[in-house]
Each structure stands twice: as structure tokens, then as C-alpha cells.
Design an enzyme around this catalytic site. Structure first.
Site, PDB file in Angstrom:
ATOM      1  N   CYS A 130       0.706  -1.331   0.167  1.00 62.24           N
ATOM      2  CA  CYS A 130       0.186   0.056   0.270  1.00 62.24           C
ATOM      3  C   CYS A 130       0.288   1.344   0.032  1.00 62.24           C
ATOM      4  O   CYS A 130       0.653   2.310  -1.088  1.00 62.24           O
ATOM      5  CB  CYS A 130      -1.255  -0.070   1.281  1.00 62.24           C
ATOM      6  SG  CYS A 130      -0.286  -0.739   2.819  1.00 62.24           S
ATOM      7  N   HIS A 243      -3.143   6.063   5.060  1.00 61.67           N
ATOM      8  CA  HIS A 243      -1.631   6.343   4.902  1.00 61.67           C
ATOM      9  C   HIS A 243      -1.330   7.767   4.924  1.00 61.67           C
ATOM     10  O   HIS A 243      -1.489   8.808   3.846  1.00 61.67           O
ATOM     11  CB  HIS A 243      -1.059   5.203   4.931  1.00 61.67           C
ATOM     12  CG  HIS A 243      -1.194   3.916   4.626  1.00 61.67           C
ATOM     13  ND1 HIS A 243      -1.233   3.091   6.220  1.00 61.67           N
ATOM     14  CD2 HIS A 243      -0.515   3.261   4.539  1.00 61.67           C
ATOM     15  CE1 HIS A 243      -1.149   2.489   6.148  1.00 61.67           C
ATOM     16  NE2 HIS A 243      -1.138   1.752   4.731  1.00 61.67           N
TER      17      HIS A 243
END
Ligand code: A2P
Length: 343
Positions: A130, A243
Site C-alpha cells: 500500500c 496512510h
């Protein structure tokens, strides 16, 4: 359902699985069948899809008969166990785990960066890590103009990267602390609520954890630059999803900030978020639920004339996982690349 592809989600009850369902519905992926697979614990669970209810089945080696596309997000060991059965049944597996990413015969694809790689698949296409996906989407448009020589990244990674139960753990720990109780770590090794810690993956002899090495090795593979110098520090923070990353890029000559900003303002998959007067830049709460990677705070590195600094936030469950996988599936359908070695 409308369309002609028979799709299975392996890990349908997880955080990424749930998002895969949402995206297949909202993007109207052309399907004639959608099969939901998970562990025996979830067999019989009903999940909503476009107003109807689908029943989750326990995965078996026979689950993939008649399936065209498998979107797998149940962890590396489950992928290793079941992907061969899916491929043998004639399906393409778009795998979210790290099980196959670095195998030379497995394309590692970010559709905004290296879509052509998908054409070479032999039945399995890997969805990158990711943090690596988010970084690749943001830096590739700059790399196309002036090749990047070196990347230094620091990440601020949300609980969602460790799955639905990890997200719940942060909420429970937060409530426990507010109630004056000691937080209990179960999924994570340490309390994450009101805390942070370096990423909890095994550390190699050089002192880098697995997550950091994924950023090094996967970025090299996606950008097609085997010797690219990359160093990362990955940190878990008590954010639920999305994130953040602080990224320093080094070029062979200065990269004017105005030019970088213009490039990123129109780059696919990127949304430029910068209000310098208001000190407003990408934040995980703004990135959550959004498709694009939010990029901002683009500035020249004060310590290096050929350096650029930037800051990004991206939804880990969406572009960092489920959306990238669905985009790969859409690419295979659009280009007619479902059959192995299509090009
Ligand atoms: P289940 O809910 O039945 O355990 P997350 O990453 O959010 O924790 O989700 C993990 C996903 O992987 C879930 O859908 C989970 O299903 C699935 N999974 C975990 N273990 C297995 C297994 N042994 N076989 C199939 N699916 C599994």
C-alpha cells in the site's frame, strides 16, 4: 448483475474485501456472477451488494471453477494455498498479498504507472504494497520528466494496513484509555492508541523492516529501475485508515517547484492539495474514502539544490489496496488481457 465476467473475492469479509465489494458496485464492473469467499468462520454470512444479499462461502480448492477473475485479499499464506487452484481453473488472480510480488514472472502493477506490465501475466498479477502504491502514483509523473536518482521516505501508516480487527483494536484501546483502563494489544505488539511505533514487521541484518524493504524492492520493480536508491522508515500511527508519507526526491538537476506542481496538478490518480496561506495540506481524514492520492507541500530541499520534498496522504484500503486491484481488473477487461501472456 450486468456484464459477462465471473468474479470471486477471496477474503470478502475483511477490510479490503468489503471495499472491493463497494468498488465493484460503484464502478459497475461488468459481472455476471460474484462469489464471496472467506474462512469457514464466515460461511453463511450475508453481505450486501447492489441492494441484494450474497452469502459468503468457505473457500475450497474447487471454489474457482468457472471463475474468470479472483480478487484475493486474505493474506499471503491463503494466497499461496489457493492461487494455484484458481490459475489451474483458468482464472486470473489479482493478489493483494506480498506472496508473489517479487517473482520475475508476476507483474507488479500500478495502472497509472506500468499498465503494460499486466499484459505479461501468467495467471497471477500482484497488487503492490500500500505505501509503495501511494508513493509510486505521486512520484512517477515527476520521474517521467527527470529521472529520480534517490528516494528517502518516512511513512505514517494507519491501522487499516493490518486489517479490520486492527482498526477495531485502536478504537477499543482508545476507549479503554479514556475509561482509565490499560490498553490491551492483541493484533499489534504494542498499544497504538495515543502512541506510535516503527512498523511491526521482521527486521533484516541491515536494520530495515519488511515493510521498508517492500518500498525499496517494489518501487524498483514498478518503476523498472533495478538500481534505484530508496531508503524508508515506516511507522504505525493511531490513524484508522489512510496512510501519510514524507518523501524526499533527488534528481540530477534542480526540479523547479512550479513545474512539479503543474505536473502533479494534472497527473492521473493525484489530487494536488495545497493552501500555503491556510497551512492546509493533505490529511488522512481528507484522504479517507477518496480515490486519488492527495499530494502537497511541494518544496525544494533546503539541503540539496537537486532535491524536492513532498507530502502525501492516500486511502490505504482504496488506492493502497482495493481500488488498485479493481483498476487492474478493469485494465485486463478493457485491453482483453485476461488470458495469460496476452501480449
Ligand atoms: P474471515 O472473516 O472468515 O476470517 P482483514 O485483513 O481485514 O483481517 O481480512 C482478512 C480476510 O481474509 C477476511 O475476509 C478473512 O475471512 C480472510 N481469511 C482469513 N483466514 C482465512 C482462511 N484460512 N481461509 C480463507 N479466508 C481467510
Amino acid at each position: 448483475m450486468s456484464g459477462s465476467y465471473r468474479v470471486a473475492i477471496l477474503g470478502a469479509t475483511g477490510a479490503v474485501g468489503e471495499e472491493l465489494l463497494t468498488l465493484l458496485a460503484s464502478r459497475n464492473f461488468p459481472m455476471s456472477e460474484l462469489k464471496l469467499l472467506a474462512s469457514p468462520r464466515s460461511a453463511g454470512t450475508k453481505l450486501k451488494f447492489k441492494g441484494s444479499e450474497l452469502t459468503v462461502e468457505a473457500v475450497t480448492p474447487e471454489s474457482f471453477q468457472g471463475i474468470d477473475i479472483v480478487l484475493a485479499s486474505a493474506g499471503g499464506s491463503i494466497s499461496k494455498e489457493y492461487a494455484p487452484h484458481a490459475v489451474a481453473a483458468g482464472a486470473v488472480v489479482i493478489d493483494n498479498s506480498s506472496a508473489f510480488r517479487m517473482l520475475p514472472e508476476v507483474p507488479l502493477v500500478v495502472p497509472e504507472v506500468n499498465p503494460e506490465a499486466a499484459a505479461q501475466h501468467q495467471g497471477i498479477i500482484a497488487n503492490p504494497n500500500c505505501t509503495t502504491i501511494l508513493m509510486a502514483v505521486a512520484v512517477y509523473p515527476l520521474h517521467q520528466i527527470r529521472p529520480i536518482q534517490r528516494i528517502i521516505a518516512a511513512t505514517y501508516q494507519s491501522a487499516s494496513g493490518a486489517g479490520a480487527r486492527a482498526m477495531q483494536e485502536v478504537l477499543t484501546q482508545t476507549q479503554d484509555i479514556l475509561d482509565g483502563k490499560a490498553p490491551k494489544p492483541e493484533i499489534f505488539p504494542y498499544p497504538l492508541a495515543f502512541n506510535l511505533f516503527p512498523h511491526n514487521t521482521p527486521i533484516n541484518a541491515a536494520g530495515y523492516c519488511e515493510e521498508e524493504m517492500k518500498m525499496v524492492n517494489e518501487t524498483r520493480k514498478i518503476l523498472g529501475v533495478p538500481g534505484l536508491r530508496v531508503s524508508a522508515t515506516c511507522v504505525r500511527v493511531p490513524v484508522l485508515r489512510a496512510h501519510s508519507e514524507a518523501i524526499n526526491l533527488e534528481f540530477t538537476e534542480p526540479f523547479p517547484v512550479a513545474e512539479a506542481r503543474d505536473i502533479l496538478a494534472t497527473a492521473p490518480g493525484v489530487k494536488l492539495v495545497e493552501d500555503w496561506e491556510a497551512n492546509y495540506f493533505p490529511m488522512p481524514i481528507d484522504a479517507s474514502g477518496q480515490d486519488p492520492v492527495l499530494v502537497g507541500r511541494i518544496r525544494t530541499d533546503l539541503s540539496h539544490a537537486n532535491g524536492l520534498e513532498l507530502w502525501l496522504c492516500g486511502d490505504q484500503i482504496r488506492k493502497g489496496a482495493a481500488l488498485n486491484a479493481v483498476q487492474i481488473a478493469e485494465l485486463l477487461v478493457a485491453k482483453n488481457w485476461l488470458k495469460p501472456g496476452s501480449k
